[in-house]
Design a protein around this motif. Structure first.
Motif, PDB file in Angstrom:
ATOM      1  N   SER A 196      25.652  29.484  37.269  1.00  0.00           N
ATOM      2  CA  SER A 196      24.567  30.446  37.009  1.00  0.00           C
ATOM      3  C   SER A 196      25.025  31.893  37.176  1.00  0.00           C
ATOM      4  N   TYR A 197      24.249  32.797  36.586  1.00  0.00           N
ATOM      5  CA  TYR A 197      24.416  34.255  36.764  1.00  0.00           C
ATOM      6  C   TYR A 197      25.825  34.722  36.401  1.00  0.00           C
ATOM      7  N   ASN A 198      26.246  34.348  35.206  1.00  0.00           N
ATOM      8  CA  ASN A 198      27.490  34.895  34.676  1.00  0.00           C
ATOM      9  C   ASN A 198      27.222  35.812  33.484  1.00  0.00           C
ATOM     10  N   ARG A 199      26.010  36.272  33.359  1.00  0.00           N
ATOM     11  CA  ARG A 199      25.647  37.198  32.278  1.00  0.00           C
ATOM     12  C   ARG A 199      25.636  38.623  32.806  1.00  0.00           C
ATOM     13  N   MET A 221      22.924  26.218  35.725  1.00  0.00           N
ATOM     14  CA  MET A 221      23.514  27.001  34.637  1.00  0.00           C
ATOM     15  C   MET A 221      22.587  28.137  34.217  1.00  0.00           C
ATOM     16  N   SER A 222      21.763  28.611  35.097  1.00  0.00           N
ATOM     17  CA  SER A 222      20.761  29.618  34.750  1.00  0.00           C
ATOM     18  C   SER A 222      21.387  30.985  34.503  1.00  0.00           C
ATOM     19  N   ASN A 223      20.601  31.864  33.863  1.00  0.00           N
ATOM     20  CA  ASN A 223      20.985  33.263  33.638  1.00  0.00           C
ATOM     21  C   ASN A 223      22.330  33.396  32.932  1.00  0.00           C
ATOM     22  N   ASP A 274      18.839  23.438  37.061  1.00  0.00           N
ATOM     23  CA  ASP A 274      18.347  24.794  36.812  1.00  0.00           C
ATOM     24  C   ASP A 274      18.986  25.334  35.542  1.00  0.00           C
ATOM     25  N   LEU A 275      18.177  25.454  34.485  1.00  0.00           N
ATOM     26  CA  LEU A 275      18.630  25.975  33.197  1.00  0.00           C
ATOM     27  C   LEU A 275      17.824  27.205  32.783  1.00  0.00           C
TER      28      LEU A 275
END
Length: 260
Positions: free
Chosen positions: A135-138, A214-216, A237-238
């Motif tokens: 998650s949060y790799n954007r 894998m969110s955000n 968590d998507l």
């Protein structure tokens, strides 16, 4: 600082220096092959060289540092690794196909970093995986007026990975694969760094999975129905992606799930 003599302790197995303010490279730890546990979490490290000598290392915790290096560097040498915890850093690049060489991996935490590109199918070959956090790799979209800010001329760009000076942090760069490069004029272009593409199918190969986050990111396409085969799954968590289509009915089989 950590003295170089520490690497001469050939029988040392566990080293825990977490929750300090260490900010130097751990390069000199590479001379010891006896480590099976290293914890440098919650420090200020800016780099961490992986050593080919760490063939017995099972747990590496680098969570919450300032590490700025490519994710693929040295991973294939960690053949005994069970827990690779490198969340909350500035680690960048694409998840390498060589991730499949970490056959004993049970926990892989790379969330809150600067990864980009697609999630490789090779992750699904890690049959012992229990926790996968991506998650949060954007990163926030940034625009540029000149390719010189990326160290090249416009005619030199051929659709490869592109790294440019990060306007919000001039000591680092913002990088993306071609999927995150938007060219809007002769020189004007924008970068959006994130994990993108579809969620790999075939999660039935990871039957021990309990946490899948894998969110955000900028993931697209459908939610793979194969996720419903993960009967041990407790957290899925998507959120905050660009997924489309229907929620597969197979998710109803996740009887142990507490968070969806």
């Amino acid at each position: 600082t950590v003295p170089m003599e520490l690497g001469m302790m050939t029988n040392i197995q566990r080293l825990d220096l977490s929750n300090n303010r260490l900010n130097v490279s751990m390069l000199h730890l590479g001379t010891s092959s006896s480590f099976n546990y290293l914890n440098f979490s919650h420090n200020d490290l800016t780099s961490f060289p992986f050593s080919q000598d760490w063939t017995n290392l099972e747990v590496l915790d680098l969570n919450k540092n300032q590490i700025y290096q490519e994710v693929s560097v040295g991973l294939d040498s960690l053949s005994s690794m069970k827990d690779l915890l490198i969340s909350n850093n500035f680690i960048y690049g694409t998840i390498p196909n060589t991730i499949r060489s970490l056959a004993r991996l049970e926990r892989l935490h790379i969330d809150n970093n600067n990864l980009f590109g697609t999630i490789p199918d090779d992750i699904l070959s890690l049959v012992r995986l229990r926790e996968l956090k991506l998650s949060y790799n954007r990163q926030e979209r940034q625009c540029f007026n000149d390719y010189s800010e990326c160290g090249l001329d416009i005619e030199d760009y051929r659709g490869d990975d592109l790294c440019c000076s990060d306007k919000k942090n001039n000591k680092k760069a913002i990088c993306s694969d071609k999927g995150g490069v938007e060219i809007e004029g002769s020189n004007f272009f924008c970068l959006t760094s994130a994990l993108r593409g579809t969620i790999p199918a075939g999660f039935g190969n990871t039957p021990y999975m309990k946490v899948l986050e894998m969110s955000n990111n900028l993931l697209t396409g459908n939610i793979p129905p194969e996720i419903g085969a993960l009967f041990r799954l407790e957290v899925l968590d998507l959120t905050d992606n660009t997924l489309t289509g229907f929620i597969p009915s197979t998710l109803g089989a996740l009887v142990n799930a507490a968070v969806l």
